[in-house]
Write an enzyme that holds these catalytic residues in place. Structure first.
Site, PDB file in Angstrom:
ATOM      1  CG  HIS A 100       5.711 112.828  17.388  1.00 28.22           C
ATOM      2  ND1 HIS A 100       6.849 112.266  16.840  1.00 28.22           N
ATOM      3  CD2 HIS A 100       5.246 113.707  16.475  1.00 28.22           C
ATOM      4  CE1 HIS A 100       7.067 112.813  15.648  1.00 28.22           C
ATOM      5  NE2 HIS A 100       6.100 113.685  15.398  1.00 28.22           N
ATOM      6  CG  HIS A 154       1.279 116.149  15.463  1.00 31.02           C
ATOM      7  ND1 HIS A 154       2.058 117.282  15.389  1.00 31.02           N
ATOM      8  CD2 HIS A 154       1.999 115.164  14.871  1.00 31.02           C
ATOM      9  CE1 HIS A 154       3.199 116.998  14.764  1.00 31.02           C
ATOM     10  NE2 HIS A 154       3.189 115.715  14.449  1.00 31.02           N
ATOM     11  CG  ASP A 207       4.540 121.383  17.433  1.00 28.16           C
ATOM     12  OD1 ASP A 207       4.535 120.188  17.057  1.00 28.16           O
ATOM     13  OD2 ASP A 207       5.261 122.266  16.909  1.00 28.16           O
ATOM     14  CB  ILE A 208       8.633 124.410  19.212  1.00 33.75           C
ATOM     15  CG1 ILE A 208       9.467 125.583  19.677  1.00 33.75           C
ATOM     16  CG2 ILE A 208       9.027 123.978  17.804  1.00 33.75           C
ATOM     17  CD1 ILE A 208      10.940 125.241  19.885  1.00 33.75           C
ATOM     18  CG  ASN A 253       3.193 113.232  10.226  1.00 32.51           C
ATOM     19  OD1 ASN A 253       2.268 112.988   9.461  1.00 32.51           O
ATOM     20  ND2 ASN A 253       3.422 114.450  10.696  1.00 32.51           N
ATOM     21  CD  GLU A 307       9.464 118.722  10.792  1.00 31.77           C
ATOM     22  OE1 GLU A 307       9.817 119.151  11.921  1.00 31.77           O
ATOM     23  OE2 GLU A 307       8.761 119.366   9.999  1.00 31.77           O
ATOM     24  CB  VAL A 308      10.769 114.459  15.946  1.00 32.09           C
ATOM     25  CG1 VAL A 308      11.494 114.011  17.216  1.00 32.09           C
ATOM     26  CG2 VAL A 308      10.895 115.964  15.761  1.00 32.09           C
TER      27      VAL A 308
END
Ligand code: 5GP
Length: 129
Positions: free
Chosen positions: A114, A116, A43-44, A101, A109-110
């Protein structure tokens, strides 16, 4: 990007979302693992000492859509990739948390499915507040 009709329906897929662009190689990422079904990368903006994202390669926004419409190979490939990354990074002894999420209340958000993976310290209570 509007996620309507909601997490239980089939939200439209935005091919310009950041993870679609990472999958196409248009945006760089620090890859942890990749195969035909999944990509895992750091993750960025890590929220734990280790924070890795695992994404399926298919065009899915929501878990419900993925669970209902992805092929068995896609589902198995994605789930196996999550487990493989946890093993690969040595998280099994100390433990780790999986989080996904979905939709507005979760602050997704994206709009590309995905998971995490958080690890590297005691992770505290399950929800922030
Ligand atoms: P969400 O809130 O959708 O569950 O999580 C999206 C995650 O994607 C966030 O943790 C965020 O830091 C991460 N992220 C957003 N843009 C990028 C990017 O360009 N590269 C990487 N590696 N992670 C990103």
């Amino acid at each position: 990007m509007n996620l309507k009709p909601g997490v239980s329906g089939k939200p439209p897929y935005d091919d310009q979302n950041v993870f679609a662009r990472i999958l196409r190689g248009e945006i760089p990422c620090r890859t942890v693992f990749e195969d035909a079904f999944a990509l895992a990368f750091h993750d960025i903006n890590p929220q734990a000492p280790h924070h890795v994202l695992v994404i399926p390669k298919g065009r899915y926004v929501a878990f419900a859509d993925f669970a209902a419409n992805a092929s068995e190979a896609e589902i198995a490939g994605f789930i196996r990739a999550v487990g493989h990354v946890a093993r690969l990074l040595g998280f099994e002894d100390s433990g780790y948390r999986l989080l996904a999420n979905m939709g507005p209340d979760s602050h997704q958000e994206v709009p590309h499915l995905h998971v995490h993976i958080f690890a590297g310290r005691p992770l505290g209570p399950m929800l922030a507040g």
